[in-house]
Design a protein around this motif. Sequence first.
Motif, PDB file in Angstrom:
ATOM      1  N   ARG A 297       0.836  -1.205   0.000  1.00  0.00           N
ATOM      2  CA  ARG A 297       0.000   0.000   0.000  1.00  0.00           C
ATOM      3  C   ARG A 297       0.872   1.257   0.000  1.00  0.00           C
ATOM      4  N   ALA A 298       1.963   1.223   0.762  1.00  0.00           N
ATOM      5  CA  ALA A 298       2.854   2.382   0.828  1.00  0.00           C
ATOM      6  C   ALA A 298       3.522   2.657  -0.514  1.00  0.00           C
ATOM      7  N   LEU A 299       3.762   1.621  -1.300  1.00  0.00           N
ATOM      8  CA  LEU A 299       4.372   1.806  -2.616  1.00  0.00           C
ATOM      9  C   LEU A 299       3.421   2.475  -3.592  1.00  0.00           C
ATOM     10  N   GLY A 300       2.114   2.360  -3.351  1.00  0.00           N
ATOM     11  CA  GLY A 300       1.153   2.919  -4.288  1.00  0.00           C
ATOM     12  C   GLY A 300       1.319   2.278  -5.650  1.00  0.00           C
ATOM     13  N   SER A 301       1.492   3.102  -6.673  1.00  0.00           N
ATOM     14  CA  SER A 301       1.720   2.581  -8.026  1.00  0.00           C
ATOM     15  C   SER A 301       3.200   2.438  -8.339  1.00  0.00           C
ATOM     16  N   GLY A 302       4.050   2.702  -7.333  1.00  0.00           N
ATOM     17  CA  GLY A 302       5.497   2.651  -7.537  1.00  0.00           C
ATOM     18  C   GLY A 302       6.089   1.283  -7.257  1.00  0.00           C
ATOM     19  N   ARG A 303       7.420   1.231  -7.270  1.00  0.00           N
ATOM     20  CA  ARG A 303       8.124  -0.025  -7.064  1.00  0.00           C
ATOM     21  C   ARG A 303       9.166   0.123  -5.957  1.00  0.00           C
TER      22      ARG A 303
ATOM     23  N   GLY B  86       6.618 -11.522   6.148  1.00  0.00           N
ATOM     24  CA  GLY B  86       5.395 -11.931   5.475  1.00  0.00           C
ATOM     25  C   GLY B  86       4.877 -10.993   4.409  1.00  0.00           C
ATOM     26  N   VAL B  87       5.754 -10.176   3.813  1.00  0.00           N
ATOM     27  CA  VAL B  87       5.286  -9.227   2.800  1.00  0.00           C
ATOM     28  C   VAL B  87       5.937  -9.437   1.426  1.00  0.00           C
ATOM     29  N   TRP B  88       6.891 -10.345   1.338  1.00  0.00           N
ATOM     30  CA  TRP B  88       7.601 -10.527   0.074  1.00  0.00           C
ATOM     31  C   TRP B  88       6.661 -10.926  -1.061  1.00  0.00           C
ATOM     32  N   ARG B  89       5.772 -11.856  -0.796  1.00  0.00           N
ATOM     33  CA  ARG B  89       4.877 -12.355  -1.845  1.00  0.00           C
ATOM     34  C   ARG B  89       4.024 -11.218  -2.419  1.00  0.00           C
ATOM     35  N   ASP B  90       3.649 -10.265  -1.597  1.00  0.00           N
ATOM     36  CA  ASP B  90       2.799  -9.161  -2.052  1.00  0.00           C
ATOM     37  C   ASP B  90       3.518  -8.203  -2.988  1.00  0.00           C
ATOM     38  N   ILE B  91       4.852  -8.066  -2.819  1.00  0.00           N
ATOM     39  CA  ILE B  91       5.566  -7.039  -3.588  1.00  0.00           C
ATOM     40  C   ILE B  91       6.651  -7.620  -4.514  1.00  0.00           C
ATOM     41  N   ALA B  92       6.770  -8.944  -4.572  1.00  0.00           N
ATOM     42  CA  ALA B  92       7.842  -9.581  -5.358  1.00  0.00           C
ATOM     43  C   ALA B  92       7.826  -9.153  -6.825  1.00  0.00           C
ATOM     44  N   GLY B  93       6.636  -8.902  -7.370  1.00  0.00           N
ATOM     45  CA  GLY B  93       6.540  -8.484  -8.763  1.00  0.00           C
ATOM     46  C   GLY B  93       6.750  -7.005  -8.968  1.00  0.00           C
ATOM     47  N   ARG B  94       7.057  -6.294  -7.897  1.00  0.00           N
ATOM     48  CA  ARG B  94       7.226  -4.839  -7.984  1.00  0.00           C
ATOM     49  C   ARG B  94       8.625  -4.405  -7.543  1.00  0.00           C
ATOM     50  N   ILE B  95       9.567  -5.305  -7.704  1.00  0.00           N
ATOM     51  CA  ILE B  95      10.959  -5.042  -7.314  1.00  0.00           C
ATOM     52  C   ILE B  95      11.748  -4.456  -8.486  1.00  0.00           C
TER      53      ILE B  95
END
Length: 256
Positions: A131-137, A160-169
């Motif tokens: 959520r903090a990343l918004g549309s960013g990476r 426990g947050v890697w799966r949520d943002i793994a595609g936004r790295i």
Amino acid sequence: MILLVRMLLVLAFSSFMVTGHASAQERGPLVLAAVSMQEALTDAANRWAALNHPRPVLSFAASSALARQVEAGAKADLFVSADEEWMDYLQGKALLRAGTRARLTENRLVLVAPGTSALKLRITPGFALGRALGSGRLALADPATVPAGRYAKAALERLGVWRDIAGRIVPAENVRAALALVERGVVPLGVVYATDARASGKVRVIGMFPASSHPPITYPVALLKTSSHREAEAFRRFLISREGRTILARRGFGAR
């Protein structure tokens, strides 16, 4: 006879001047070091030179890239890695001088945002990073090979947050490259070492990752097996001495 003596004195003085100049210009040992050590090792090299030693030549990059260079036959004297794994890699290939590997210092991992960011976020299990990343990476060093990226991935997985943002790295070639992306506002957040954030002045630390969320961030140093520089071992000993570690601590390194 007097003329001959004068000529001999001139020749002796000229020889002394040439020898002295050569000694002053002698290259110090070549040190391959993790890029996160840039300011700290520069300070240490400057201090060593102030003690009338040839100033060490410093080369900085990702630990993975430097280890591969050593493996490929790069001529260097010392290696400082940002993790134990890449030092293990070289030790496994018998590329380290026996008995010279030592733990140099430690670091911590932080979440950073551009200096103008007003974001507030607590780093806790399940924290709202996506959520903090918004549309960013999210910028971090390449987790496939670079120590800072490996630590970051381990921390995000443990929380426990890697799966949520793994595609936004955004995987950067090293930790300073990841830091630069945050500094320029290319990304809203990044994961870097605490010392990188401290050296920048262009980012704001959002929070520090719990030490328990990732493996200990340790920096080993060792003499390379092919080193032949007469001062390489002396400089290694200086780095792990009380004075050397104090110099590194001024840049934020060490247990906290």
